[in-house]
Design an enzyme around this catalytic site. Structure first.
Site, PDB file in Angstrom:
ATOM      1  N   ARG A 142       0.922  -1.193  -0.030  1.00 55.41           N
ATOM      2  CA  ARG A 142      -0.081  -0.160   0.255  1.00 55.41           C
ATOM      3  C   ARG A 142       0.860   1.100  -0.038  1.00 55.41           C
ATOM      4  NH1 ARG A 142      -4.759  -1.793   4.327  1.00 55.41           N
ATOM      5  NH2 ARG A 142      -5.389  -3.718   3.097  1.00 55.41           N
ATOM      6  N   ARG A 181       2.112   0.707  10.469  1.00 48.84           N
ATOM      7  CA  ARG A 181       1.831   0.899   9.165  1.00 48.84           C
ATOM      8  C   ARG A 181       2.980   1.172   8.143  1.00 48.84           C
ATOM      9  NH1 ARG A 181      -3.057   3.137   7.763  1.00 48.84           N
ATOM     10  NH2 ARG A 181      -3.621   3.663   9.954  1.00 48.84           N
ATOM     11  N   GLU A 198      -5.912  -2.134  15.021  1.00 49.77           N
ATOM     12  CA  GLU A 198      -6.806  -2.983  14.258  1.00 49.77           C
ATOM     13  C   GLU A 198      -6.109  -3.945  13.346  1.00 49.77           C
ATOM     14  OE1 GLU A 198      -8.954  -0.351  11.352  1.00 49.77           O
ATOM     15  OE2 GLU A 198      -9.087  -1.784   9.903  1.00 49.77           O
ATOM     16  N   SER A 226     -10.636  -6.509   9.556  1.00 50.42           N
ATOM     17  CA  SER A 226     -11.863  -5.889   9.436  1.00 50.42           C
ATOM     18  C   SER A 226     -12.614  -6.618   8.535  1.00 50.42           C
ATOM     19  CB  SER A 226     -11.435  -4.607   8.297  1.00 50.42           C
ATOM     20  OG  SER A 226     -12.326  -3.460   8.628  1.00 50.42           O
ATOM     21  N   ARG A 279       0.553  -5.891  13.389  1.00 51.99           N
ATOM     22  CA  ARG A 279       0.058  -5.486  14.403  1.00 51.99           C
ATOM     23  C   ARG A 279      -0.177  -6.530  15.317  1.00 51.99           C
ATOM     24  NH1 ARG A 279      -4.212  -1.456  11.466  1.00 51.99           N
ATOM     25  NH2 ARG A 279      -2.555   0.144  10.746  1.00 51.99           N
TER      26      ARG A 279
END
Length: 418
Positions: free
Chosen positions: A258, A273, A345, A348, A387
């Site tokens: 990303r 991230r 997080e 999802s 994470r």
RNA sequence: GGAGGGAUCGCAUAGUGGUCUAGUGCGGCCGCCUGCUAAGCGGUUACCCCGAGAAAUUGGGGUCGAGGGUUCGAAUCCCUCUCCCUCCGCCA
């Protein structure tokens, strides 16, 4: 993609539903395009039918004549002009439809942004320490298992290197998660390509709107996947699935890429991230009537990973304003990280309804002889790696600076290294 | 990267400019026949879009890997692309 027939027959409902996302959309414009598309299509088909009849006459030599030939040529020109107009309108219409997000499920709470999300349940208690728990970036450097400087040397900011025990821990987690989902949750393991064609990103909903978050090889027109959800959505593209095979449950490990350029400066500390990270992804193709129930199951499967690792987490239901583009209902799973003192997080879990199935053209036949219908698709991380690594390091740290291995991982961590 | 061959309605195959409304075989489904099974007989067997209808249905259009071209007319001729196969080169 939203069904054009739904927009045509119930534009107010669509408009109202989309407004819940706290954004504006050109439903009226789409309606106009739809009307003019169908108008010119009908005219074109009328001419075509006429042309076809004449052509049949022509096939009989005795009915041929210069006049007929001339008339057909004229009609032919007219048809190709109409055809051009029709396909132009159609592609405009399609382009507009592709920019509309999914309609939120009616059960999703109204809200403007992440601050309106609601915690559905919490598992475990945030761990307390008799000492000040360190954030993972300090633990990682002390233990010599995360190397930020060399990551930057090799690839620039937002890259890091896992070393020795750290790399091993990540590899073990991947095996542990895949094994658990395959053995105990009934998923089929898939190893997908990490580079895909443009139309795969359209199928999943990342394109045309979110191209600026993707890496793209212009020379070969390969797109680097931001999640395994992309190849999995397209795995059955343009297929009609057997009803008795549903639900199809897949689990895929992949690296994800990303750009994350919109958030420069934020979350730069540590490995939370990055431009590249690993993830185990859960995906289901289900019958429409089962998708709500299957979302609960899929979420529970992801939660089970956290439970087996003994990590405190909470499940958050996203409000309408925070829902992803393709999703109609989403639960986030957030792990407690005592070092950086935040909920992270790691998954999802979304029910996309027929939104992606429509884009990727994945259908099934409910009954033998019945009309085909779009399946529903669900996805969720099971779970995302950096994470998860953070949560393990920070939760299992000891006063002496070492980190224990969660019991469930013991069989995967027998190799000793520094 | 180079040379050649190929892509047709689930599978196999026919089709080299109009009679293709894409044929045939196999498989599938329905029915008939039949102690049972097999065989046999008859029928059926893709997908998408637009219109009519409450619906069952029904009228029209499109799709022979994709896109363009030639032609009054293309599965068929021409061009480009994609994918598959064979061989060579290069590699993990």
């Amino acid at each position: 993609m939203i069904d054009i027939k739904l927009i045509r027959e119930n534009p107010d409902f669509v408009q109202r539903s989309l407004e819940k996302r706290n954004d504006t959309f050109a439903v009226g414009e789409i309606l106009e395009l739809d009307v003019s598309y169908r108008k010119s299509l009908q005219r074109q088909e009328q001419f075509r039918a006429q042309h076809k009849k004449m052509s049949k006459q022509m096939s009989n030599p005795s009915e041929r004549s210069p006049e007929l030939t001339l008339e057909m040529r004229r009609l032919g020109n007219e048809i190709s002009a109409l055809q051009e107009e029709t396909s132009k309108t159609r592609s405009d219409l399609e382009a507009s439809l592709l920019t509309l997000p999914n309609i939120p499920h009616e059960s999703v709470p109204l809200g403007n942004d992440a601050s309106d999300n609601t915690v559905v349940r919490t598992w475990g208690e945030p761990k307390t320490f008799p000492f000040e728990p360190l954030p993972h970036w300090e633990l990682g450097e002390k233990l010599n298992i995360i190397d930020f400087q060399r990551g930057v040397k090799l690839s620039g900011s937002r890259f890091y290197v896992l070393k020795g025990w750290g790399a091993h821990l990540q590899r073990s987690l991947i095996s542990f998660m895949l094994d658990t989902h395959v053995r105990d949750h009934g998923y089929r393991e898939i190893y997908p390509p990490f580079m895909v064609k443009r139309e795969c990103l359209v199928g999943s909903g990342n394109l045309p709107k979110f191209g600026d978050n993707l890496y793209h090889d212009k020379e070969e027109d390969y797109w680097f996947i931001p999640t395994a959800e992309v190849p999995l959505t397209n795995f059955h593209r343009d297929e009609i699935l057997d009803a008795e095979d549903l639900p199809l449950s897949y689990v895929a490990y992949s690296t994800c890429f990303r750009r994350e350029k919109m958030t420069a400066g934020k979350d730069t500390r540590g490995i939370k991230r990055g431009h590249q990270f690993d993830k185990v992804e859960l995906y289901k193709f289900t019958r429409p009537e089962n998708s709500d129930e299957d979302l609960e199951k899929l979420t529970a499967d992801a939660e089970d990973i956290c439970q087996r690792l003994g990590l405190t987490y909470r499940v958050v239901q996203l409000c309408t304003g925070d829902l992803g583009f393709a999703s109609r209902k989403t639960y986030d799973i957030e792990l407690w990280a005592p070092g950086c003192n935040e909920w992270l997080e790691v998954s999802s879990c979304s029910n996309c309804g027929d939104f992606q199935a429509r884009r990727a053209n994945v259908r099934y036949r409910p009954e033998p002889g019945a009309r085909t219908q779009f399946v529903h698709t669900l996805n969720g991380s099971g779970v995302a790696l950096p994470r998860l690594l953070i949560a393990i390091l920070e939760n299992y740290q000891q006063a002496n600076g070492t980190v224990l291995i969660p019991e469930a991982l013991a069989p995967y961590m027998e190799l000793r290294q520094g």
